[in-house]
Design a protein around this motif. Sequence first.
Motif, PDB file in Angstrom:
ATOM      1  N   LEU A   1       0.828  -1.219   0.000  1.00  5.21           N
ATOM      2  CA  LEU A   1       0.000   0.000   0.000  1.00  5.21           C
ATOM      3  C   LEU A   1       0.861   1.267   0.000  1.00  5.21           C
ATOM      4  O   LEU A   1       0.446   2.304  -0.493  1.00  5.21           O
ATOM      5  CB  LEU A   1      -0.953   0.003   1.203  1.00  5.21           C
ATOM      6  CG  LEU A   1      -2.041  -1.085   1.186  1.00  5.21           C
ATOM      7  CD1 LEU A   1      -2.920  -0.998   2.436  1.00  5.21           C
ATOM      8  CD2 LEU A   1      -2.911  -1.004  -0.070  1.00  5.21           C
ATOM      9  N   ASN A   2       2.055   1.177   0.547  1.00  8.92           N
ATOM     10  CA  ASN A   2       2.935   2.351   0.553  1.00  8.92           C
ATOM     11  C   ASN A   2       3.836   2.455  -0.669  1.00  8.92           C
ATOM     12  O   ASN A   2       4.099   3.552  -1.159  1.00  8.92           O
ATOM     13  CB  ASN A   2       3.839   2.332   1.798  1.00  8.92           C
ATOM     14  CG  ASN A   2       3.167   2.979   3.002  1.00  8.92           C
ATOM     15  OD1 ASN A   2       2.863   4.168   2.988  1.00  8.92           O
ATOM     16  ND2 ASN A   2       2.917   2.188   4.043  1.00  8.92           N
ATOM     17  N   PHE A   3       4.344   1.332  -1.114  1.00 12.13           N
ATOM     18  CA  PHE A   3       5.399   1.382  -2.135  1.00 12.13           C
ATOM     19  C   PHE A   3       4.999   0.734  -3.464  1.00 12.13           C
ATOM     20  O   PHE A   3       5.764   0.796  -4.433  1.00 12.13           O
ATOM     21  CB  PHE A   3       6.672   0.705  -1.617  1.00 12.13           C
ATOM     22  CG  PHE A   3       7.157   1.288  -0.303  1.00 12.13           C
ATOM     23  CD1 PHE A   3       7.756   2.543  -0.269  1.00 12.13           C
ATOM     24  CD2 PHE A   3       6.982   0.603   0.892  1.00 12.13           C
ATOM     25  CE1 PHE A   3       8.184   3.090   0.933  1.00 12.13           C
ATOM     26  CE2 PHE A   3       7.411   1.142   2.109  1.00 12.13           C
ATOM     27  CZ  PHE A   3       8.016   2.399   2.123  1.00 12.13           C
ATOM     28  N   GLY A   4       3.815   0.097  -3.490  1.00 14.04           N
ATOM     29  CA  GLY A   4       3.330  -0.489  -4.743  1.00 14.04           C
ATOM     30  C   GLY A   4       4.147  -1.670  -5.226  1.00 14.04           C
ATOM     31  O   GLY A   4       4.147  -1.992  -6.411  1.00 14.04           O
ATOM     32  N   ARG A   5       4.873  -2.295  -4.344  1.00 15.17           N
ATOM     33  CA  ARG A   5       5.621  -3.502  -4.735  1.00 15.17           C
ATOM     34  C   ARG A   5       5.721  -4.435  -3.529  1.00 15.17           C
ATOM     35  O   ARG A   5       5.384  -4.044  -2.415  1.00 15.17           O
ATOM     36  CB  ARG A   5       7.004  -3.152  -5.259  1.00 15.17           C
ATOM     37  CG  ARG A   5       7.905  -2.405  -4.297  1.00 15.17           C
ATOM     38  CD  ARG A   5       9.144  -1.900  -5.038  1.00 15.17           C
ATOM     39  NE  ARG A   5       9.853  -0.881  -4.285  1.00 15.17           N
ATOM     40  CZ  ARG A   5      10.904  -1.110  -3.522  1.00 15.17           C
ATOM     41  NH1 ARG A   5      11.350  -2.334  -3.366  1.00 15.17           N
ATOM     42  NH2 ARG A   5      11.515  -0.127  -2.893  1.00 15.17           N
ATOM     43  N   PHE A   6       6.199  -5.630  -3.796  1.00 16.57           N
ATOM     44  CA  PHE A   6       6.297  -6.636  -2.742  1.00 16.57           C
ATOM     45  C   PHE A   6       7.757  -7.014  -2.526  1.00 16.57           C
ATOM     46  O   PHE A   6       8.593  -6.806  -3.417  1.00 16.57           O
ATOM     47  CB  PHE A   6       5.546  -7.903  -3.156  1.00 16.57           C
ATOM     48  CG  PHE A   6       4.053  -7.739  -3.205  1.00 16.57           C
ATOM     49  CD1 PHE A   6       3.321  -7.543  -2.043  1.00 16.57           C
ATOM     50  CD2 PHE A   6       3.374  -7.785  -4.412  1.00 16.57           C
ATOM     51  CE1 PHE A   6       1.942  -7.393  -2.078  1.00 16.57           C
ATOM     52  CE2 PHE A   6       2.000  -7.639  -4.458  1.00 16.57           C
ATOM     53  CZ  PHE A   6       1.291  -7.440  -3.285  1.00 16.57           C
ATOM     54  N   PRO A   7       8.048  -7.627  -1.372  1.00 20.23           N
ATOM     55  CA  PRO A   7       9.397  -8.179  -1.195  1.00 20.23           C
ATOM     56  C   PRO A   7       9.645  -9.249  -2.258  1.00 20.23           C
ATOM     57  O   PRO A   7       8.710  -9.863  -2.769  1.00 20.23           O
ATOM     58  CB  PRO A   7       9.334  -8.827   0.198  1.00 20.23           C
ATOM     59  CG  PRO A   7       8.145  -8.221   0.868  1.00 20.23           C
ATOM     60  CD  PRO A   7       7.187  -7.832  -0.208  1.00 20.23           C
ATOM     61  N   VAL A   8      10.896  -9.465  -2.566  1.00 20.08           N
ATOM     62  CA  VAL A   8      11.250 -10.422  -3.624  1.00 20.08           C
ATOM     63  C   VAL A   8      10.830 -11.850  -3.251  1.00 20.08           C
ATOM     64  O   VAL A   8      10.363 -12.614  -4.090  1.00 20.08           O
ATOM     65  CB  VAL A   8      12.775 -10.367  -3.891  1.00 20.08           C
ATOM     66  CG1 VAL A   8      13.210 -11.465  -4.838  1.00 20.08           C
ATOM     67  CG2 VAL A   8      13.144  -8.998  -4.443  1.00 20.08           C
ATOM     68  N   SER A   9      10.984 -12.204  -1.998  1.00 16.80           N
ATOM     69  CA  SER A   9      10.622 -13.563  -1.580  1.00 16.80           C
ATOM     70  C   SER A   9      10.372 -13.579  -0.076  1.00 16.80           C
ATOM     71  O   SER A   9      10.720 -12.621   0.621  1.00 16.80           O
ATOM     72  CB  SER A   9      11.742 -14.553  -1.918  1.00 16.80           C
ATOM     73  OG  SER A   9      12.916 -14.183  -1.213  1.00 16.80           O
ATOM     74  N   GLN A  10       9.776 -14.675   0.371  1.00 12.89           N
ATOM     75  CA  GLN A  10       9.634 -14.856   1.810  1.00 12.89           C
ATOM     76  C   GLN A  10      11.029 -15.040   2.413  1.00 12.89           C
ATOM     77  O   GLN A  10      11.957 -15.507   1.730  1.00 12.89           O
ATOM     78  CB  GLN A  10       8.756 -16.097   2.083  1.00 12.89           C
ATOM     79  CG  GLN A  10       8.510 -16.409   3.550  1.00 12.89           C
ATOM     80  CD  GLN A  10       7.845 -15.248   4.318  1.00 12.89           C
ATOM     81  OE1 GLN A  10       8.463 -14.205   4.527  1.00 12.89           O
ATOM     82  NE2 GLN A  10       6.621 -15.442   4.748  1.00 12.89           N
ATOM     83  N   ILE A  11      11.180 -14.661   3.660  1.00 11.93           N
ATOM     84  CA  ILE A  11      12.473 -14.817   4.326  1.00 11.93           C
ATOM     85  C   ILE A  11      12.616 -16.262   4.811  1.00 11.93           C
ATOM     86  O   ILE A  11      11.664 -16.856   5.306  1.00 11.93           O
ATOM     87  CB  ILE A  11      12.582 -13.819   5.496  1.00 11.93           C
ATOM     88  CG1 ILE A  11      12.625 -12.400   4.912  1.00 11.93           C
ATOM     89  CG2 ILE A  11      13.799 -14.104   6.361  1.00 11.93           C
ATOM     90  CD1 ILE A  11      12.651 -11.311   5.942  1.00 11.93           C
ATOM     91  N   THR A  12      13.802 -16.793   4.612  1.00 14.05           N
ATOM     92  CA  THR A  12      14.061 -18.163   5.070  1.00 14.05           C
ATOM     93  C   THR A  12      15.326 -18.151   5.914  1.00 14.05           C
ATOM     94  O   THR A  12      15.942 -17.095   6.103  1.00 14.05           O
ATOM     95  CB  THR A  12      14.282 -19.105   3.864  1.00 14.05           C
ATOM     96  OG1 THR A  12      15.355 -18.547   3.080  1.00 14.05           O
ATOM     97  CG2 THR A  12      13.044 -19.222   3.015  1.00 14.05           C
ATOM     98  N   ARG A  13      15.717 -19.319   6.360  1.00 18.07           N
ATOM     99  CA  ARG A  13      17.003 -19.434   7.060  1.00 18.07           C
ATOM    100  C   ARG A  13      17.960 -20.157   6.139  1.00 18.07           C
ATOM    101  O   ARG A  13      17.596 -21.135   5.490  1.00 18.07           O
ATOM    102  CB  ARG A  13      16.841 -20.229   8.350  1.00 18.07           C
ATOM    103  CG  ARG A  13      16.033 -19.489   9.390  1.00 18.07           C
ATOM    104  CD  ARG A  13      15.850 -20.341  10.602  1.00 18.07           C
ATOM    105  NE  ARG A  13      16.674 -19.832  11.692  1.00 18.07           N
ATOM    106  CZ  ARG A  13      16.494 -20.186  12.950  1.00 18.07           C
ATOM    107  NH1 ARG A  13      15.586 -21.056  13.280  1.00 18.07           N
ATOM    108  NH2 ARG A  13      17.253 -19.686  13.887  1.00 18.07           N
ATOM    109  N   GLY A  14      19.191 -19.672   6.088  1.00 18.26           N
ATOM    110  CA  GLY A  14      20.211 -20.338   5.290  1.00 18.26           C
ATOM    111  C   GLY A  14      20.647 -21.628   5.962  1.00 18.26           C
ATOM    112  O   GLY A  14      20.204 -21.957   7.077  1.00 18.26           O
ATOM    113  N   LEU A  15      21.537 -22.368   5.287  1.00 17.23           N
ATOM    114  CA  LEU A  15      22.004 -23.638   5.843  1.00 17.23           C
ATOM    115  C   LEU A  15      22.698 -23.442   7.186  1.00 17.23           C
ATOM    116  O   LEU A  15      22.687 -24.320   8.046  1.00 17.23           O
ATOM    117  CB  LEU A  15      22.972 -24.319   4.854  1.00 17.23           C
ATOM    118  CG  LEU A  15      22.320 -24.836   3.569  1.00 17.23           C
ATOM    119  CD1 LEU A  15      23.367 -25.409   2.631  1.00 17.23           C
ATOM    120  CD2 LEU A  15      21.237 -25.861   3.901  1.00 17.23           C
TER     121      LEU A  15
END
Length: 173
Positions: A90-104
Amino acid sequence: MDHPAGPEIPPWKIPEEWNQALQSIEISTQHSWEMLENARMLARDVKQDLMEISALIEGLANQTCPVCDDICCTRATVWFDFRDLLFIYLNFGRFPVSQITRGLNGACSCLSPTGCTLERLHRPFLCTWYCCPDQIRVMAGEGPGARPAFEALLAGIKANRIAMEAEFIAALR
Ligand code: SF4
Ligand code: SF4
């Protein structure tokens, strides 16, 4: 999407589910932009308060993070929730690239050798309201009013995020 045993945490880990979640917000928003004025206004209020609290957090982080030997982002479990996605869209008209995960190695996927790769307003709200014990100690040294002022700002942001989500859902009914 809810897990049969309750809400799945973190949600939308699979790219297909993540894309579906973004698409449903995008489509709903495109068809109801005018009716979403209240939700958009609340999203702007959250942004204002986040900018204010970010300045306080940066001040605390500058004093604590460079000398930290137990960096919270190497073990934190954080994710974008529905309110984060709404706030950002609603503020920036875009979404994060992906959900956040944990690395290995167990660290947050957004952690780089130079710190978080996300701009502060584009991080999950979880990352903003977490204040570590060292930072609480620094705040205590800034006088008795520092922590209540911080907590009041946080409480306002939380309340407006809830109201933003409620207005979004109400507008689509
Ligand atoms: S917020 Fe606290 S725990 Fe996290 S890196 Fe900074 S000093 Fe360390
Ligand atoms: S999103 Fe950024 S601030 Fe939040 S846990 Fe990950 S690296 Fe840390």
